[in-house]
Design a protein around this motif. Structure first.
Motif, PDB file in Angstrom:
ATOM      1  N   GLU A   1       0.819  -1.186   0.000  1.00 37.90           N
ATOM      2  CA  GLU A   1       0.000   0.000   0.000  1.00 37.90           C
ATOM      3  C   GLU A   1       0.869   1.258   0.000  1.00 37.90           C
ATOM      4  OE1 GLU A   1      -2.534  -0.497   3.379  1.00 37.90           O
ATOM      5  OE2 GLU A   1      -3.566  -2.193   2.502  1.00 37.90           O
ATOM      6  N   ALA A   2       1.913   1.215   0.798  1.00 39.28           N
ATOM      7  CA  ALA A   2       2.800   2.375   0.875  1.00 39.28           C
ATOM      8  C   ALA A   2       3.475   2.645  -0.464  1.00 39.28           C
ATOM      9  CB  ALA A   2       3.839   2.160   1.968  1.00 39.28           C
ATOM     10  N   ILE A   3       3.891   1.600  -1.144  1.00 42.41           N
ATOM     11  CA  ILE A   3       4.533   1.775  -2.455  1.00 42.41           C
ATOM     12  C   ILE A   3       3.523   2.341  -3.455  1.00 42.41           C
ATOM     13  CG2 ILE A   3       5.658   0.572  -4.379  1.00 42.41           C
ATOM     14  CD1 ILE A   3       7.427   0.837  -1.884  1.00 42.41           C
ATOM     15  N   ALA A   4       2.262   1.910  -3.375  1.00 37.30           N
ATOM     16  CA  ALA A   4       1.229   2.454  -4.266  1.00 37.30           C
ATOM     17  C   ALA A   4       1.066   3.952  -4.046  1.00 37.30           C
ATOM     18  CB  ALA A   4      -0.106   1.742  -4.041  1.00 37.30           C
ATOM     19  N   ILE A   5       1.109   4.391  -2.785  1.00 39.91           N
ATOM     20  CA  ILE A   5       1.003   5.821  -2.495  1.00 39.91           C
ATOM     21  C   ILE A   5       2.177   6.563  -3.115  1.00 39.91           C
ATOM     22  CG2 ILE A   5       1.122   7.556  -0.656  1.00 39.91           C
ATOM     23  CD1 ILE A   5      -0.469   5.553   1.091  1.00 39.91           C
TER      24      ILE A   5
ATOM     25  N   ALA B   1      -8.136  -1.519  -3.419  1.00 41.26           N
ATOM     26  CA  ALA B   1      -7.868  -2.319  -4.621  1.00 41.26           C
ATOM     27  C   ALA B   1      -6.471  -2.937  -4.559  1.00 41.26           C
ATOM     28  CB  ALA B   1      -8.015  -1.464  -5.881  1.00 41.26           C
ATOM     29  N   VAL B   2      -5.509  -2.175  -4.066  1.00 44.80           N
ATOM     30  CA  VAL B   2      -4.141  -2.695  -3.913  1.00 44.80           C
ATOM     31  C   VAL B   2      -4.153  -3.863  -2.930  1.00 44.80           C
ATOM     32  CG1 VAL B   2      -1.819  -2.164  -3.080  1.00 44.80           C
ATOM     33  CG2 VAL B   2      -3.043  -0.502  -4.488  1.00 44.80           C
ATOM     34  N   ARG B   3      -4.802  -3.664  -1.792  1.00 44.57           N
ATOM     35  CA  ARG B   3      -4.883  -4.714  -0.776  1.00 44.57           C
ATOM     36  C   ARG B   3      -5.560  -5.960  -1.340  1.00 44.57           C
ATOM     37  NH1 ARG B   3      -7.550  -2.103   3.006  1.00 44.57           N
ATOM     38  NH2 ARG B   3      -5.626  -1.204   3.820  1.00 44.57           N
ATOM     39  N   ALA B   4      -6.681  -5.784  -2.031  1.00 46.54           N
ATOM     40  CA  ALA B   4      -7.420  -6.924  -2.599  1.00 46.54           C
ATOM     41  C   ALA B   4      -6.564  -7.682  -3.611  1.00 46.54           C
ATOM     42  CB  ALA B   4      -8.714  -6.444  -3.248  1.00 46.54           C
ATOM     43  N   LYS B   5      -5.825  -6.948  -4.431  1.00 40.49           N
ATOM     44  CA  LYS B   5      -4.973  -7.581  -5.437  1.00 40.49           C
ATOM     45  C   LYS B   5      -3.940  -8.497  -4.784  1.00 40.49           C
ATOM     46  CE  LYS B   5      -1.471  -6.518  -8.911  1.00 40.49           C
ATOM     47  NZ  LYS B   5      -0.776  -5.468  -9.656  1.00 40.49           N
ATOM     48  N   TYR B   6      -3.274  -7.989  -3.754  1.00 41.95           N
ATOM     49  CA  TYR B   6      -2.195  -8.764  -3.149  1.00 41.95           C
ATOM     50  C   TYR B   6      -2.693  -9.840  -2.182  1.00 41.95           C
ATOM     51  CZ  TYR B   6       0.943  -6.030  -5.831  1.00 41.95           C
ATOM     52  OH  TYR B   6       1.587  -5.470  -6.906  1.00 41.95           O
ATOM     53  N   VAL B   7      -3.841  -9.633  -1.570  1.00 44.65           N
ATOM     54  CA  VAL B   7      -4.452 -10.712  -0.781  1.00 44.65           C
ATOM     55  C   VAL B   7      -4.799 -11.858  -1.720  1.00 44.65           C
ATOM     56  CG1 VAL B   7      -6.538 -11.379   0.484  1.00 44.65           C
ATOM     57  CG2 VAL B   7      -5.285  -9.325   1.149  1.00 44.65           C
TER      58      VAL B   7
ATOM     59  N   LEU C   1      -3.472 -12.542  -4.670  1.00 47.92           N
ATOM     60  CA  LEU C   1      -2.232 -13.147  -5.145  1.00 47.92           C
ATOM     61  C   LEU C   1      -1.644 -14.081  -4.082  1.00 47.92           C
ATOM     62  CD1 LEU C   1       0.428 -12.081  -7.355  1.00 47.92           C
ATOM     63  CD2 LEU C   1       1.213 -12.220  -5.008  1.00 47.92           C
ATOM     64  N   PHE C   2      -1.557 -13.610  -2.841  1.00 44.33           N
ATOM     65  CA  PHE C   2      -0.973 -14.422  -1.770  1.00 44.33           C
ATOM     66  C   PHE C   2      -1.779 -15.698  -1.569  1.00 44.33           C
ATOM     67  CE2 PHE C   2      -0.032 -15.806   2.509  1.00 44.33           C
ATOM     68  CZ  PHE C   2       1.332 -15.617   2.600  1.00 44.33           C
ATOM     69  N   ARG C   3      -3.100 -15.568  -1.552  1.00 40.63           N
ATOM     70  CA  ARG C   3      -3.937 -16.736  -1.266  1.00 40.63           C
ATOM     71  C   ARG C   3      -4.010 -17.714  -2.428  1.00 40.63           C
ATOM     72  NH1 ARG C   3      -8.099 -15.563   3.353  1.00 40.63           N
ATOM     73  NH2 ARG C   3      -6.797 -14.130   4.541  1.00 40.63           N
ATOM     74  N   THR C   4      -3.880 -17.248  -3.636  1.00 44.28           N
ATOM     75  CA  THR C   4      -3.906 -18.178  -4.774  1.00 44.28           C
ATOM     76  C   THR C   4      -2.546 -18.797  -5.055  1.00 44.28           C
ATOM     77  OG1 THR C   4      -3.625 -16.372  -6.362  1.00 44.28           O
ATOM     78  CG2 THR C   4      -5.883 -17.090  -5.920  1.00 44.28           C
ATOM     79  N   LYS C   5      -1.481 -18.067  -4.783  1.00 47.54           N
ATOM     80  CA  LYS C   5      -0.148 -18.558  -5.122  1.00 47.54           C
ATOM     81  C   LYS C   5       0.604 -19.161  -3.934  1.00 47.54           C
ATOM     82  CE  LYS C   5       0.110 -17.174  -9.452  1.00 47.54           C
ATOM     83  NZ  LYS C   5       0.448 -18.032 -10.564  1.00 47.54           N
ATOM     84  N   LEU C   6       0.281 -18.732  -2.699  1.00 45.94           N
ATOM     85  CA  LEU C   6       1.121 -19.131  -1.571  1.00 45.94           C
ATOM     86  C   LEU C   6       0.355 -19.880  -0.480  1.00 45.94           C
ATOM     87  CD1 LEU C   6       3.237 -15.884  -1.506  1.00 45.94           C
ATOM     88  CD2 LEU C   6       3.923 -18.122  -2.370  1.00 45.94           C
ATOM     89  N   ASP C   7      -0.623 -19.266   0.145  1.00 46.19           N
ATOM     90  CA  ASP C   7      -1.376 -19.952   1.199  1.00 46.19           C
ATOM     91  C   ASP C   7      -2.836 -19.526   1.148  1.00 46.19           C
ATOM     92  OD1 ASP C   7      -1.004 -21.579   3.937  1.00 46.19           O
ATOM     93  OD2 ASP C   7      -2.510 -20.000   4.196  1.00 46.19           O
ATOM     94  N   PRO C   8      -3.742 -20.466   0.889  1.00 45.22           N
ATOM     95  CA  PRO C   8      -5.159 -20.122   0.728  1.00 45.22           C
ATOM     96  C   PRO C   8      -5.802 -19.488   1.967  1.00 45.22           C
ATOM     97  CG  PRO C   8      -4.827 -22.502   0.528  1.00 45.22           C
ATOM     98  CD  PRO C   8      -3.487 -21.875   0.705  1.00 45.22           C
ATOM     99  N   LYS C   9      -5.233 -19.721   3.134  1.00 50.14           N
ATOM    100  CA  LYS C   9      -5.799 -19.141   4.353  1.00 50.14           C
ATOM    101  C   LYS C   9      -5.085 -17.862   4.769  1.00 50.14           C
ATOM    102  CE  LYS C   9      -7.579 -23.484   6.080  1.00 50.14           C
ATOM    103  NZ  LYS C   9      -7.577 -24.453   7.176  1.00 50.14           N
ATOM    104  N   GLY C  10      -4.057 -17.482   4.027  1.00 51.70           N
ATOM    105  CA  GLY C  10      -3.332 -16.255   4.336  1.00 51.70           C
ATOM    106  C   GLY C  10      -2.326 -16.399   5.459  1.00 51.70           C
ATOM    107  N   HIS C  11      -1.975 -17.629   5.791  1.00 48.86           N
ATOM    108  CA  HIS C  11      -1.001 -17.862   6.859  1.00 48.86           C
ATOM    109  C   HIS C  11       0.424 -17.595   6.372  1.00 48.86           C
ATOM    110  CE1 HIS C  11      -4.136 -20.820   8.587  1.00 48.86           C
ATOM    111  NE2 HIS C  11      -4.303 -19.621   9.092  1.00 48.86           N
TER     112      HIS C  11
END
Length: 84
Positions: free
Chosen positions: A1-5, A16-22, A24-34
């Motif tokens: 978020e800070a880099i987007a600013i 939108a930035v947060r949603a994009k990276y959440v 990405l993280f959940r689809t590529k790395l951990d579905p529960k966000g752990h």
């Protein structure tokens, strides 16, 4: 978020930035966000770099640029006042 600013200004759509990276993280790395182990992060980073350029020297330069941008962004935000 800070880099987007820093890239797009204070009026950036941070949700939108947060949603994009959440997503990405959940689809590529951990579905529960752990948190993930370093090895998983390393594999993902390698996959991203490989998609950008398959030359190892170019990948090293890209990774160095990612790191430089993160460090610059962190320093810029540390020096910002609430009015900026």
């Amino acid at each position: 978020e800070a880099i987007a600013i820093l890239h797009y200004g204070i009026d950036s759509d941070l949700s939108a930035v947060r949603a994009k990276y959440v997503h990405l993280f959940r689809t590529k790395l951990d579905p529960k966000g752990h948190p993930i182990p370093y090895g998983m992060f390393r594999s993902y980073a390698h996959e991203v770099l490989q998609a950008l350029d398959d030359d190892p020297q170019a990948q090293e330069m890209i990774l160095e640029q990612f790191i430089a941008e993160a460090l610059t962004g962190r320093e810029a935000l540390r020096n910002m006042t609430p009015q900026e």
